[in-house]
Design a protein around this motif. Structure first.
Motif, short mmCIF file in Angstrom:
data_model
loop_
_atom_site.label_atom_id
_atom_site.label_comp_id
_atom_site.label_asym_id
_atom_site.label_seq_id
_atom_site.Cartn_x
_atom_site.Cartn_y
_atom_site.Cartn_z
N VAL A 143 0.83 -1.20 0.00
CA VAL A 143 0.00 0.00 0.00
C VAL A 143 0.86 1.25 0.00
O VAL A 143 0.48 2.29 -0.55
CB VAL A 143 -0.97 -0.01 1.22
N GLU A 144 2.07 1.17 0.57
CA GLU A 144 2.98 2.34 0.60
C GLU A 144 3.31 2.81 -0.81
O GLU A 144 3.56 3.99 -1.04
CB GLU A 144 4.27 2.00 1.35
N ARG A 145 3.35 1.86 -1.75
CA ARG A 145 3.65 2.22 -3.14
C ARG A 145 2.60 3.18 -3.68
O ARG A 145 2.93 4.19 -4.32
CB ARG A 145 3.67 0.94 -4.00
N TYR A 146 1.33 2.89 -3.41
CA TYR A 146 0.25 3.73 -3.93
C TYR A 146 0.14 5.05 -3.16
O TYR A 146 -0.21 6.09 -3.74
CB TYR A 146 -1.06 2.95 -3.90
N ILE A 147 0.44 5.01 -1.88
CA ILE A 147 0.46 6.25 -1.09
C ILE A 147 1.51 7.19 -1.67
O ILE A 147 1.27 8.40 -1.82
CB ILE A 147 0.77 5.95 0.39
N GLU A 148 2.67 6.64 -2.01
CA GLU A 148 3.78 7.46 -2.48
C GLU A 148 3.53 8.02 -3.88
O GLU A 148 3.83 9.18 -4.16
CB GLU A 148 5.06 6.63 -2.48
#
Length: 255
Positions: A143-148
């Motif tokens: 999910v961090e990928r999409y947050i970033e």
């Protein structure tokens, strides 16, 4: 119960701190350990060695919104706890995505499902049929990928911890908590620092239009939260000093 009997309870967020107070834990027993992303050194480390891998570095990148999709296929009304069926929930969620697509013309809409979601293929086909701009992602993607990589992050009820993480990971990024159907636990991020809580379709349209037109401004409240400890060592030293002080007072009284 353990928090009532223990000498101290360590909590990792202001929300847990307030919940502990409601449970009856004495405030003097509560110690707040800040989330790692609230600590400057830790945050810089993650930004350098982890988050930077997910940045969208294309020259003319398309604007993107990531919608965090929960695992729960149904819900309950907050007012009377009546069931919101799976069929009705799907209808509401499709309507929300349609609203996003029609307001943010030309934007890419990523729908990031919870890893425990059921009926993945069915949901993927259903949502991606709305528009070529919609991508129902792999549930096991980070999910961090999409947050970033996203310009906006939004979450459907029930409240996702990823909303909290987004605020810490990118304090300046628009973060939307949607509660369009007044669901049970849908208002967990109401009045939460850094999160735009939205409880109507018109409210969502208004916010999305302001983001689209580069007129959106985050409202920051005065931060009057109790300041927590920045690391575990400081907490342990504080607790040991307190314990020694308490024992000294107790021994003096006994004499």
């Amino acid at each position: 119960i353990s928090g009532l009997r223990a000498d101290y309870r360590i909590v990792c967020s202001k929300q847990d701190y307030n919940l502990s107070l409601k449970e009856g834990v004495a405030e003097k027993k509560l110690v707040l350990l800040e989330h790692p992303l609230k600590r400057e050194n830790t945050k810089r480390f993650f930004e350098k060695v982890y988050f930077s891998n997910f940045k969208n570095k294309t020259k003319n990148k398309i604007k993107t919104l990531t919608l965090l999709y929960p695992e729960e296929p149904y819900s309950f009304k907050r007012s009377d706890f009546l069931l919101i069926s799976e069929k009705e929930m799907q209808k509401n969620r499709i309507k929300t995505v349609n609203l996003m697509v029609n307001t943010l013309l030309g934007w890419k809409i990523f729908i990031k499902p919870h890893p425990a979601i059921l009926k993945f293929e069915e949901l993927k086909n259903m949502f991606e049929s709305i528009s070529p701009c919609v991508v129902f992602t792999n549930p096991f993607d980070q999910v961090e990928r999409y947050i970033e990589m996203s310009d906006v992050v939004a979450g459907l009820p029930p409240a996702s911890s990823a909303i909290f993480t987004t605020v810490l990971q990118h304090s300046g990024k628009p973060v939307l908590s949607l509660d369009l159907n007044q669901e049970f636990f849908g208002d967990c991020y109401k009045d939460f620092e850094g999160v735009e809580y939205i409880e109507s379709e018109q409210g969502l349209i208004s916010v999305l239009e302001s983001i689209r037109d580069n007129k959106y401004q985050k409202n920051y409240k005065t931060n009057s939260e109790k300041k927590g400890f920045s690391n575990t060592i400081d907490i342990l030293e504080y607790l040991l000093r307190n314990k020694k002080h308490d024992n000294h007072i107790y021994s003096s009284k006994a004499v």
